[in-house]
Design an enzyme around this catalytic site. Structure first.
Site, mmCIF file in Angstrom:
data_model
loop_
_atom_site.group_PDB
_atom_site.id
_atom_site.type_symbol
_atom_site.label_atom_id
_atom_site.label_comp_id
_atom_site.label_asym_id
_atom_site.label_seq_id
_atom_site.Cartn_x
_atom_site.Cartn_y
_atom_site.Cartn_z
ATOM 1 N N HIS A 42 25.278 -4.909 -21.155
ATOM 2 C CA HIS A 42 24.196 -3.917 -21.248
ATOM 3 C C HIS A 42 22.890 -4.542 -21.722
ATOM 4 O O HIS A 42 21.844 -3.896 -21.655
ATOM 5 C CB HIS A 42 24.592 -2.715 -22.117
ATOM 6 C CG HIS A 42 24.590 -2.953 -23.598
ATOM 7 N ND1 HIS A 42 24.531 -1.923 -24.510
ATOM 8 C CD2 HIS A 42 24.656 -4.091 -24.338
ATOM 9 C CE1 HIS A 42 24.555 -2.405 -25.738
ATOM 10 N NE2 HIS A 42 24.627 -3.711 -25.661
ATOM 11 N N GLU A 96 23.088 5.301 -22.580
ATOM 12 C CA GLU A 96 23.246 4.862 -23.971
ATOM 13 C C GLU A 96 23.279 5.996 -24.991
ATOM 14 O O GLU A 96 23.168 5.746 -26.192
ATOM 15 C CB GLU A 96 22.181 3.834 -24.363
ATOM 16 C CG GLU A 96 22.265 2.512 -23.609
ATOM 17 C CD GLU A 96 23.449 1.624 -23.997
ATOM 18 O OE1 GLU A 96 24.180 1.972 -24.959
ATOM 19 O OE2 GLU A 96 23.655 0.586 -23.321
ATOM 20 N N HIS A 142 14.841 -2.282 -25.775
ATOM 21 C CA HIS A 142 15.217 -3.665 -25.490
ATOM 22 C C HIS A 142 14.782 -4.055 -24.073
ATOM 23 O O HIS A 142 14.770 -3.214 -23.169
ATOM 24 C CB HIS A 142 16.737 -3.840 -25.599
ATOM 25 C CG HIS A 142 17.309 -3.315 -26.875
ATOM 26 N ND1 HIS A 142 17.662 -1.973 -27.037
ATOM 27 C CD2 HIS A 142 17.581 -3.920 -28.055
ATOM 28 C CE1 HIS A 142 18.128 -1.799 -28.264
ATOM 29 N NE2 HIS A 142 18.088 -2.950 -28.903
ATOM 30 N N ASP A 181 12.980 1.747 -22.853
ATOM 31 C CA ASP A 181 14.041 1.114 -23.632
ATOM 32 C C ASP A 181 13.445 0.462 -24.867
ATOM 33 O O ASP A 181 12.281 0.057 -24.859
ATOM 34 C CB ASP A 181 14.712 0.039 -22.754
ATOM 35 C CG ASP A 181 16.133 -0.303 -23.155
ATOM 36 O OD1 ASP A 181 16.421 -0.322 -24.366
ATOM 37 O OD2 ASP A 181 16.952 -0.576 -22.266
ATOM 38 N N ASP A 183 17.789 4.915 -26.546
ATOM 39 C CA ASP A 183 17.286 4.186 -27.716
ATOM 40 C C ASP A 183 15.803 3.808 -27.576
ATOM 41 O O ASP A 183 15.212 3.230 -28.494
ATOM 42 C CB ASP A 183 18.155 2.979 -28.065
ATOM 43 C CG ASP A 183 18.054 1.800 -27.091
ATOM 44 O OD1 ASP A 183 17.031 1.655 -26.392
ATOM 45 O OD2 ASP A 183 19.008 1.001 -27.044
ATOM 46 N N HIS A 215 23.935 0.935 -20.555
ATOM 47 C CA HIS A 215 22.852 0.585 -19.641
ATOM 48 C C HIS A 215 23.229 -0.490 -18.634
ATOM 49 O O HIS A 215 22.441 -0.762 -17.714
ATOM 50 C CB HIS A 215 21.605 0.168 -20.421
ATOM 51 C CG HIS A 215 20.325 0.583 -19.751
ATOM 52 N ND1 HIS A 215 19.101 0.555 -20.380
ATOM 53 C CD2 HIS A 215 20.069 1.034 -18.489
ATOM 54 C CE1 HIS A 215 18.157 0.980 -19.551
ATOM 55 N NE2 HIS A 215 18.720 1.272 -18.398
ATOM 56 N N ASP A 237 16.820 4.743 -21.261
ATOM 57 C CA ASP A 237 17.759 4.419 -22.333
ATOM 58 C C ASP A 237 17.334 5.249 -23.538
ATOM 59 O O ASP A 237 16.187 5.160 -23.987
ATOM 60 C CB ASP A 237 17.693 2.927 -22.638
ATOM 61 C CG ASP A 237 18.720 2.461 -23.655
ATOM 62 O OD1 ASP A 237 18.992 3.210 -24.607
ATOM 63 O OD2 ASP A 237 19.237 1.344 -23.508
ATOM 64 N N ASP A 257 16.458 -6.100 -22.153
ATOM 65 C CA ASP A 257 17.668 -6.231 -21.328
ATOM 66 C C ASP A 257 17.514 -7.332 -20.281
ATOM 67 O O ASP A 257 17.945 -7.194 -19.136
ATOM 68 C CB ASP A 257 18.013 -4.892 -20.660
ATOM 69 C CG ASP A 257 18.490 -3.850 -21.659
ATOM 70 O OD1 ASP A 257 18.808 -4.224 -22.798
ATOM 71 O OD2 ASP A 257 18.544 -2.665 -21.303
#
Length: 316
Positions: A149, A280, A134, A132, A237, A105, A235, A136
């Site tokens: 990332h 990702e 996260h 996502d 995830d 990412h 992303d 980030d």
């Protein structure tokens, strides 16, 4: 014909960026090929897009070294993002819808910086949806890993090394009010404070649990109009690892299949999608390409795959 055909280019370009240079685990470099094997070209073609696969960009290998002054592989991350920035910029200039096949990412830096510059040049508003697990939004002071990332949103908002914050020639590339984060459920303590200080709008999993995906998406998409370019940075995830195990940073408790489908369908319903990242995906951690197949399935929904209940958007 795709329901997006009245508001977005019918020509889409796939840009592979096979690197995991910004990640903490190896394997995301194989993501672009896994998406191709999962049939992304045929899936998009089926929904009315003229698909141009530009192949893979080239860049430096992953040296797999410890952080230097708070950043791992900064020179290599910059080189890959420069290549992504140039490729996405070229596709936007030619009227194509760029689809970045990552890769980790950190590549969202180059992709979104290119989109932001394009919007400034065209006098268009920009909305970024960051799907996502996260936020980030780390900096070198907040994370000991130094993995970039975990930093792209912060860099896009002007926090980070100049080589990354000025990727598009102007910093910051984004203002916090242009971003909506969806599905977040793993945020470091210092990062959490920083997110609140900057006023990012985050629809985390507790919000989705309490109010539902429909309400979260209505809020995230509010205010879009014909002058808005919508960029989705997906992303993988973002998804619950029970349905999408092929990622390097799994976090339990993500959106279910139906919640993710609703998210994508509501984005498609706006008719404003103008660019996309898919990042990702880590085939080394996947099971028979299950996660790549799911990602392609969801991307189909972004481009108009519908159930019987959804009617095509009328031509304008």
């Amino acid at each position: 014909m795709s329901p997006l055909s009245t508001a977005a280019p019918l020509r889409a370009s796939l840009i592979g960026a096979p690197t995991d240079v910004g990640a903490g685990a190896r394997g995301a470099s194989m993501g672009p090929e896994a998406l191709r094997v999962a049939g992304i070209v045929a899936a998009l073609t089926h929904h009315g897009l003229e698909v141009h696969d530009r192949g893979n960009l080239s860049g430096p290998p992953n040296p797999w070294l410890p952080p230097v002054q708070g950043y791992r592989h900064l020179a290599e991350v910059v080189a890959w993002n420069r290549a992504v920035f140039d490729a996405v910029s070229a596709e936007l200039a030619s009227g194509h819808l760029p689809i970045l096949l990552g890769g980790d990412h950190s590549l969202g830096l180059g992709s979104i910086a290119a989109v932001a510059r394009h919007c400034r040049q065209q006098g268009r508003k920009l909305r970024v949806l960051w799907l996502d697990a996260h936020a980030d939004f780390n900096t070198s002071e907040l994370t000991p890993s130094g993995n970039v990332h975990g930093m792209p949103v912060a860099c896009l908002c002007g926090f980070g090394p100049r080589e990354l914050t000025h990727m598009g020639g102007e910093a910051p590339a984004l203002q916090p009010h242009q971003i909506r984060q969806i599905g977040i459920r793993s945020v470091d303590p210092g990062e959490k404070r920083f997110v609140h200080e900057q006023g990012l709008e985050v629809f985390d999993m507790r919000y989705i649990d309490e109010h539902g995906m429909r309400h979260a998406m209505e809020q995230a998409l509010a205010g879009l109009d014909e002058h808005t370019h919508l960029h989705v940075s997906f992303d993988v995830d973002f998804l619950d690892p029970e349905i999408a195990p092929g990622v390097g940073t799994t976090v339990p408790g993500g959106p279910t299949y139906r919640e993710a489908q609703l998210c994508m369908e509501m984005i498609a319903d706006t008719g404003r999608l103008g660019s996309l990242d898919i990042v990702e995906l880590n085939p080394a951690l996947d099971v028979r390409n299950k996660t790549a197949l799911l990602a392609v399935d969801l991307v189909e929904s972004l481009f108009g795959k519908s159930t019987l209940m959804r009617q095509p958007r009328p031509a304008r």
